[in-house]
Write a protein that holds these residues in place. Structure first.
Motif, short mmCIF file in Angstrom:
data_model
loop_
_atom_site.label_atom_id
_atom_site.label_comp_id
_atom_site.label_asym_id
_atom_site.label_seq_id
_atom_site.Cartn_x
_atom_site.Cartn_y
_atom_site.Cartn_z
N PRO A 155 0.79 -1.24 0.00
CA PRO A 155 0.00 0.00 0.00
C PRO A 155 0.82 1.28 0.00
O PRO A 155 0.39 2.28 -0.58
CB PRO A 155 -0.83 -0.12 1.28
CG PRO A 155 -0.84 -1.56 1.62
CD PRO A 155 0.45 -2.11 1.13
N SER B 85 -2.58 -5.73 -0.38
CA SER B 85 -3.12 -4.86 0.67
C SER B 85 -2.38 -5.03 1.98
O SER B 85 -2.35 -4.11 2.80
CB SER B 85 -4.61 -5.19 0.88
OG SER B 85 -4.77 -6.43 1.56
N ALA C 23 -3.34 -6.51 4.39
CA ALA C 23 -4.33 -6.46 5.46
C ALA C 23 -4.42 -7.82 6.13
O ALA C 23 -4.09 -8.85 5.53
CB ALA C 23 -5.70 -6.06 4.91
N ARG D 18 -6.73 -9.88 3.10
CA ARG D 18 -7.93 -9.31 2.49
C ARG D 18 -7.61 -8.52 1.22
O ARG D 18 -6.53 -7.99 1.03
CB ARG D 18 -8.65 -8.40 3.48
CG ARG D 18 -9.31 -9.12 4.63
CD ARG D 18 -10.35 -8.23 5.29
NE ARG D 18 -9.80 -6.95 5.71
CZ ARG D 18 -9.32 -6.72 6.93
NH1 ARG D 18 -9.32 -7.68 7.83
NH2 ARG D 18 -8.85 -5.52 7.25
N ARG D 19 -8.64 -8.39 0.38
CA ARG D 19 -8.54 -7.60 -0.84
C ARG D 19 -8.57 -6.11 -0.51
O ARG D 19 -9.00 -5.70 0.57
CB ARG D 19 -9.73 -7.90 -1.75
CG ARG D 19 -9.88 -9.35 -2.16
CD ARG D 19 -11.12 -9.53 -3.03
NE ARG D 19 -11.27 -10.90 -3.49
CZ ARG D 19 -12.21 -11.32 -4.33
NH1 ARG D 19 -13.09 -10.44 -4.81
NH2 ARG D 19 -12.26 -12.59 -4.71
N PHE D 20 -8.14 -5.32 -1.47
CA PHE D 20 -8.35 -3.89 -1.38
C PHE D 20 -9.85 -3.60 -1.51
O PHE D 20 -10.55 -4.32 -2.24
CB PHE D 20 -7.63 -3.16 -2.53
CG PHE D 20 -6.14 -3.05 -2.38
CD1 PHE D 20 -5.59 -1.98 -1.69
CD2 PHE D 20 -5.30 -4.01 -2.94
CE1 PHE D 20 -4.20 -1.86 -1.56
CE2 PHE D 20 -3.92 -3.89 -2.82
CZ PHE D 20 -3.38 -2.82 -2.12
N PRO E 138 -6.45 -0.93 -6.81
CA PRO E 138 -5.69 0.27 -7.15
C PRO E 138 -5.54 0.44 -8.66
O PRO E 138 -5.30 -0.54 -9.39
CB PRO E 138 -4.33 0.01 -6.49
CG PRO E 138 -4.62 -0.95 -5.39
CD PRO E 138 -5.71 -1.83 -5.91
N ASP F 79 -5.05 -6.95 -8.16
CA ASP F 79 -5.04 -7.23 -6.72
C ASP F 79 -4.62 -8.68 -6.50
O ASP F 79 -5.30 -9.61 -6.95
CB ASP F 79 -6.44 -6.97 -6.15
CG ASP F 79 -6.50 -7.08 -4.63
OD1 ASP F 79 -5.60 -7.70 -4.03
OD2 ASP F 79 -7.46 -6.55 -4.04
#
Length: 250
Positions: A106, A123, A125, A129-131, A135, A140
């Motif tokens: 990110p 991400s 995350a 997890r996905r964005f 972007p 992704d």
């Protein structure tokens, strides 16, 4: 590990053959509270899927350069081994403008747009997890990788003497990387089954070796701690105990 192993991908295959169920990478992010543990088998599955994405969907080939713009993270470790599996040279913090592909977290998305080739965004995350929205200019990783195959075979054999990693301006072949990782493992006192806790980043060889390659070369495992500087000394001591850590590098 086998004496005949000459690339990081070889080391992973040997680890998988020896004991697929044992932990290989345990990841903590002390800024988010995330903890992820990957067995050898689970880690190898992520590597296979990522290598298939790299070779198949992204058309990467041996000799290509990939700018890896990611921090110390379990998914970064996956990408490093996937690159080794395909024969792509991973350049830590490399210049995207000079790379054939870029993989960015990110904080590096704007810089990564300088790459004219394929671009993958992570991400980072919790739970991979996905964005919320893909972007612009990127695919992704969390969207693309799940559908990839669970087994990987390179289109052409990987040359152990070809460039595998560039960090701190130093290029290492797969064979040189394995040789140095084994020497580092010996210097750290890592034996099969050792469990090393590393709070070092992946921005230099020392962090990469202690946080991935040396434990892999020794037949051990790593507890990789991102943002470990946020952890109180007593909390770190508890983690060392609970994770049965045998060697610490922070």
């Amino acid at each position: 590990m086998n004496a005949s192993d000459r690339t990081p991908a070889d080391l992973l295959r040997s680890a998988l053959a020896a004991d697929p169920a044992r932990p290989l990478v345990t990841f903590y992010d002390d800024a988010t509270g995330e903890r992820v543990e990957l067995s050898v088998a689970t880690f190898a599955n992520w590597v296979a899927k990522t290598a298939n994405l790299l070779q198949g969907e992204l058309s990467a080939a041996p000799g290509d350069r990939l700018a890896l713009l990611l921090p110390a993270h379990w998914q970064t470790a996956v990408w490093l081994l996937a690159c080794s599996s395909v024969g792509v040279a991973a350049e830590i913090g490399g210049d995207p403008a000079d790379a054939d592909l870029v993989v960015a977290g990110p904080d590096a998305l704007d810089a990564g747009l300088a790459c004219s080739g394929e671009r993958i965004a992570l991400s980072l995350a919790p739970m991979g997890r996905r964005f919320p929205a893909v972007p612009v200019g990127y695919a992704d990783y969390a969207v693309e990788v799940p559908s990839q195959g669970d087994r990987f075979a390179p289109f052409v054999p990987v040359d152990p003497d070809a460039a595998a990693l560039v960090v701190d301006g130093t290029e290492r072949s797969g064979a040189q990387l394995v040789e140095q990782a084994r020497a580092d493992a010996e210097a750290l006192g890592l034996a099969p089954g050792a469990r090393l806790l590393s709070g070092l980043g992946y921005g230099d060889w020392k962090g990469l070796s202690t946080g991935l390659y040396a434990p892999l070369a020794a037949g051990g495992s790593v507890v990789l701690c991102r943002n470990a500087d946020l952890l109180a000394p007593e909390s770190l001591a508890k983690r060392v105990e609970s994770e049965r850590v045998t060697v610490t590098a922070v």
